[in-house]
Design a protein around this motif. Structure first.
Motif, mmCIF file in Angstrom:
data_model
loop_
_atom_site.group_PDB
_atom_site.id
_atom_site.type_symbol
_atom_site.label_atom_id
_atom_site.label_comp_id
_atom_site.label_asym_id
_atom_site.label_seq_id
_atom_site.Cartn_x
_atom_site.Cartn_y
_atom_site.Cartn_z
ATOM 1 N N ILE A 11 124.317 106.720 -35.092
ATOM 2 C CA ILE A 11 123.333 105.953 -34.332
ATOM 3 C C ILE A 11 121.963 106.208 -34.956
ATOM 4 O O ILE A 11 121.505 107.344 -35.036
ATOM 5 N N LYS A 12 121.314 105.123 -35.411
ATOM 6 C CA LYS A 12 120.026 105.244 -36.096
ATOM 7 C C LYS A 12 118.895 104.977 -35.098
ATOM 8 O O LYS A 12 118.746 103.854 -34.608
ATOM 9 N N VAL B 236 116.376 101.866 -35.209
ATOM 10 C CA VAL B 236 116.837 100.503 -34.908
ATOM 11 C C VAL B 236 117.620 100.470 -33.601
ATOM 12 O O VAL B 236 118.458 99.596 -33.388
ATOM 13 N N THR B 237 117.372 101.451 -32.739
ATOM 14 C CA THR B 237 118.085 101.556 -31.465
ATOM 15 C C THR B 237 117.116 101.390 -30.306
ATOM 16 O O THR B 237 116.058 102.024 -30.270
ATOM 17 N N LYS C 242 121.272 100.340 -27.409
ATOM 18 C CA LYS C 242 121.701 99.135 -28.113
ATOM 19 C C LYS C 242 121.220 99.212 -29.550
ATOM 20 O O LYS C 242 120.043 99.476 -29.820
ATOM 21 N N THR C 243 122.130 98.956 -30.500
ATOM 22 C CA THR C 243 121.790 99.010 -31.908
ATOM 23 C C THR C 243 122.605 97.980 -32.672
ATOM 24 O O THR C 243 123.418 97.259 -32.081
ATOM 25 N N ASP C 244 122.367 97.903 -33.968
ATOM 26 C CA ASP C 244 123.086 96.947 -34.814
ATOM 27 C C ASP C 244 122.923 95.526 -34.275
ATOM 28 O O ASP C 244 123.902 94.789 -34.098
ATOM 29 N N ASN D 151 122.166 94.554 -31.347
ATOM 30 C CA ASN D 151 122.822 94.480 -30.044
ATOM 31 C C ASN D 151 124.335 94.292 -30.128
ATOM 32 O O ASN D 151 124.997 94.041 -29.102
#
Length: 253
Positions: A93-94, A97-98, A114-116, A118
């Motif tokens: 999990i970065k 960008v989260t 939420k990442t990538d 969403n």
């Protein structure tokens, strides 16, 4: 002429340092600072250690009610139709960008990440026992996509967990890496966790209560150090006694 007793203690003075060296080697070899892997499937790739991220949740009046500072790594296992085998994806999990959101209630606090774009939504639910003023991580859910186009979406959820136990008003801290097994298809590696889902005052963590893993990690060096100090003392005493008896033997000649 040197008495036989002097020879015996002289030999022991030579042997004891060798024994000490062997014990030192064994002691250091048996202390493994890393946490053993708890996953069964071979990972598709290793993304390395995840970066720690700071996440918070605010209630309706914009007051921070949940704080978290931790590194997160997902171990996702699924059956690949195209490869005809079980595949494990390891995903970090970065934080940059989260997006963190959630909610806070009297006995329930939710942290949603939420990442990538969403496509990946990781949700933590913490529950408070108002009688004991204790809290714990009671539920984790994940929805995401996997590289296999024939599989596409992946989702899993467990609402009967009992991880990351803490006391209301205090933050939970664990420097050691932990593996939280959520389901057969998902486990989460946590790194250097500090979190507080209840009783946050202002926007800072309360006093930290360390996890059992951290306490055990501090205890091992203390035990090893005490054992080594005892061995050094034994060798020194043996040497002094042997030397004293050797002198006494010379004086009788």
């Amino acid at each position: 002429m040197i008495p036989a007793g002097g020879q015996s203690w002289g030999a022991m003075g030579v042997m004891l340092p060798l024994i000490l060296a062997a014990v030192l080697h064994q002691g250091f070899a048996s202390v493994d600072p890393t946490t053993p892997a708890q996953t069964t499937a071979a990972p598709h790739k290793d993304p390395g250690r995840p970066e720690r991220g700071t996440y918070h949740v605010a209630n309706g009046n914009n007051t921070v009610c949940l704080l978290a500072y931790m590194g997160l790594q997902l171990n996702i296992t699924y059956n690949s139709t195209s490869q005809n085998k079980t595949v494990q994806e390891v995903v970090n999990i970065k934080p940059n960008v989260t997006l963190a959101s959630g909610s806070c209630e009297a006995e329930r606090a939710v942290l949603e990440l939420k990442t990538d774009a969403n496509k990946t939504v990781l949700t933590f639910v913490f529950t408070q026992n108002t009688t004991s003023s204790k809290y714990h991580l009671s539920e984790v859910s994940l929805t995401t996509t996997v590289p296999d186009p024939k599989v596409g979406n992946f989702s899993t959820k467990n609402s009967s967990l009992d991880f990351l136990q803490g006391t209301v008003g205090y933050s939970y801290m664990c420097r050691m890496e932990q593996t939280l097994t959520v389901s057969q298809n998902l486990s989460i590696n946590t790194f250097q966790v500090q979190l507080q889902p209840f009783g946050v005052s202002g926007d800072t963590f309360g006093a930290a209560v360390e996890c059992q893993l951290d306490e055990d990690g501090m205890l091992i060096p203390i035990i090893v150090g005490a054992a080594l100090a005892g061995l050094v003392l034994i060798v020194l005493l043996a040497y002094l006694i042997g030397r004293k008896r050797s002198h006494a033997g010379y004086q009788t000649i």
